[in-house]
Write a protein that holds these residues in place. Structure first.
Motif, mmCIF file in Angstrom:
data_model
loop_
_atom_site.group_PDB
_atom_site.id
_atom_site.type_symbol
_atom_site.label_atom_id
_atom_site.label_comp_id
_atom_site.label_asym_id
_atom_site.label_seq_id
_atom_site.Cartn_x
_atom_site.Cartn_y
_atom_site.Cartn_z
ATOM 1 N N GLN A 43 -18.807 4.062 3.101
ATOM 2 C CA GLN A 43 -17.517 3.377 4.700
ATOM 3 C C GLN A 43 -15.978 3.343 3.871
ATOM 4 O O GLN A 43 -16.401 2.785 2.308
ATOM 5 C CB GLN A 43 -17.701 2.521 5.287
ATOM 6 C CG GLN A 43 -18.188 1.815 4.432
ATOM 7 C CD GLN A 43 -19.197 0.245 5.529
ATOM 8 O OE1 GLN A 43 -20.136 -0.143 6.184
ATOM 9 N NE2 GLN A 43 -18.204 -0.018 6.311
ATOM 10 N N LYS A 44 -15.315 3.373 4.043
ATOM 11 C CA LYS A 44 -13.835 2.960 3.600
ATOM 12 C C LYS A 44 -13.004 2.244 5.120
ATOM 13 O O LYS A 44 -12.750 3.017 6.398
ATOM 14 C CB LYS A 44 -13.407 4.306 3.304
ATOM 15 C CG LYS A 44 -12.470 5.327 3.743
ATOM 16 C CD LYS A 44 -12.299 6.922 3.017
ATOM 17 C CE LYS A 44 -12.491 7.935 4.132
ATOM 18 N NZ LYS A 44 -11.383 8.056 4.816
ATOM 19 N N LEU A 45 -11.387 1.748 4.372
ATOM 20 C CA LEU A 45 -10.998 0.840 5.594
ATOM 21 C C LEU A 45 -9.598 1.487 5.053
ATOM 22 O O LEU A 45 -9.201 1.449 3.827
ATOM 23 C CB LEU A 45 -11.391 -0.309 5.927
ATOM 24 C CG LEU A 45 -10.463 -0.763 7.000
ATOM 25 C CD1 LEU A 45 -10.810 0.046 8.422
ATOM 26 C CD2 LEU A 45 -10.966 -1.927 7.013
ATOM 27 N N ASP A 46 -8.512 2.029 6.290
ATOM 28 C CA ASP A 46 -6.928 1.958 5.307
ATOM 29 C C ASP A 46 -6.401 0.470 5.097
ATOM 30 O O ASP A 46 -7.018 -0.703 5.609
ATOM 31 C CB ASP A 46 -6.364 2.878 6.858
ATOM 32 C CG ASP A 46 -6.429 3.713 6.527
ATOM 33 O OD1 ASP A 46 -7.497 3.994 5.090
ATOM 34 O OD2 ASP A 46 -6.440 4.893 7.634
ATOM 35 N N MET A 47 -5.375 0.376 4.332
ATOM 36 C CA MET A 47 -4.258 -0.549 4.230
ATOM 37 C C MET A 47 -3.866 -0.501 3.858
ATOM 38 O O MET A 47 -2.557 0.400 3.683
ATOM 39 C CB MET A 47 -4.951 -1.279 2.468
ATOM 40 C CG MET A 47 -6.275 -1.056 1.923
ATOM 41 S SD MET A 47 -6.158 -0.860 -0.319
ATOM 42 C CE MET A 47 -6.165 -2.586 -0.475
ATOM 43 N N ILE A 48 -2.784 -1.078 5.372
ATOM 44 C CA ILE A 48 -1.562 -0.434 5.877
ATOM 45 C C ILE A 48 -0.821 -2.187 5.995
ATOM 46 O O ILE A 48 -1.156 -3.154 5.954
ATOM 47 C CB ILE A 48 -1.719 -0.929 7.149
ATOM 48 C CG1 ILE A 48 -2.819 0.376 7.314
ATOM 49 C CG2 ILE A 48 -0.494 -0.383 8.081
ATOM 50 C CD1 ILE A 48 -3.257 0.928 8.847
ATOM 51 N N PRO A 49 0.578 -2.145 5.286
ATOM 52 C CA PRO A 49 1.737 -3.286 5.123
ATOM 53 C C PRO A 49 1.857 -3.891 6.908
ATOM 54 O O PRO A 49 2.221 -2.793 7.187
ATOM 55 C CB PRO A 49 2.366 -2.399 4.018
ATOM 56 C CG PRO A 49 2.447 -0.928 4.060
ATOM 57 C CD PRO A 49 0.868 -0.247 4.308
ATOM 58 N N GLY A 50 1.989 -5.019 6.824
ATOM 59 C CA GLY A 50 2.157 -6.060 7.612
ATOM 60 C C GLY A 50 1.045 -6.465 8.119
ATOM 61 O O GLY A 50 0.458 -6.477 9.325
#
Length: 297
Positions: free
Chosen positions: A210-217
């Motif tokens: 599994q993976k997960l995005d890293m989003i600014p803010g």
């Protein structure tokens, strides 16, 4: 020079046989390479999972493929049967007889796909909710910060940090040892709180399945319980710029004693405290007041 018809006919089966043989060899070699790199056929060629949630992902993956192959086999079987059973005969008229629509059949092949998609959606949503559930209090909290093109690790529970630098891929042995390395204890519930300094990144350890995005803010979170000690490769799974391919890291699953030693080593090296958000392009709104601290750098 044109070949006689008999010569063309003689060569066609040989060419067909050669083409099939080459295709078979290519598929066999590709399958062997895939199996060696990713896993066994019985596991759907997925990597061997290193967390409790990996079995859930593997079950969903295999179940989806079994259902897809069953539907595909049925469709191909019916197609071939129609081709054989209704093959055009010399006595048939040049054009087929135009028939009216079969309303029950139209309803059947409209409802069945909707039902299939509904079942797939149900199981996918069920497993996704379980994999992203963070209601259980974690034993260890780590804030992973993605940046162009490396990683920072804030050990929130241990009050220590480690700043990574971009990987220098020389093609020579030993490069892996120079990558940023994240330590987590085995058989403990670890919560990853993911943030980004600049652009969108994605935190991916293939062995987690599994993976997960890293989003600014934003602060995206997920939890895992690692079940096997070892060193696993990690990478960014979101195209994030010119050196995206060099945004690599190691993840070590170690005993609790080794984890505590690593935290102590970081503090002894002057890395006590957490990296603050001072250099972020977009202010982070923590979901946990203990997520980030302005202590340290």
């Amino acid at each position: 020079m044109r070949l006689p018809h008999t010569e063309v006919a003689r060569r066609s089966p040989r060419r067909l046989g050669l083409g099939l043989a080459i295709t078979g060899v290519v598929l066999s070699l590709g399958g062997c390479g895939l199996a060696g790199a990713q896993g066994k056929l019985s596991d759907g060629y997925l990597p061997e999972g290193a967390t409790e949630g990996a079995d859930r992902v593997r079950s969903l993956w295999l179940g989806s493929w079994i259902a897809a192959l069953a539907v595909g086999g049925l469709v191909w079987g019916l197609t071939i049967w129609c081709m054989v059973a209704y093959k055009r005969k010399a006595t048939d008229p040049p054009l087929p007889v135009q028939l009216k629509y079969n309303v029950p059949m139209e309803i059947l092949y409209t409802i069945v796909p909707i039902f299939m998609i509904g079942v797939l959606f149900y199981y996918t949503d069920r497993d996704e909710r379980a994999l992203t559930d963070t209601a259980t209090p974690p034993d260890v909290v780590v804030n992973v910060v993605g940046k162009q093109w490396s990683w920072d690790f804030n050990y929130v529970t241990g009050n220590a940090h480690e700043a990574g630098t971009q990987a220098q891929l020389t093609g020579k042995p030993g490069v892996e040892a120079t990558l940023p390395t994240l330590y987590i204890p085995v058989n403990k519930r670890v919560e990853f709180q993911l943030t980004a300094n600049d652009v969108i990144h994605s935190f991916w350890v293939p062995a987690f399945l599994q993976k997960l995005d890293m989003i600014p803010g934003r602060v995206n979170t997920f939890q895992v319980v690692p079940t096997r000690e070892g060193t696993y490769a990690g990478k960014c799974a979101e195209l994030c710029g010119a050196y995206h391919s060099r945004m690599l890291f190691n993840l070590k699953v170690v005993s609790q004693a080794d984890y505590d030693k690593h935290i102590a080593d970081l503090k002894a090296a002057g890395n006590e405290g957490l990296l603050g958000p001072a250099n972020l392009r977009t202010p982070i709104i923590p979901q946990d007041k203990n997520l980030l601290s302005t202590e340290g750098n």
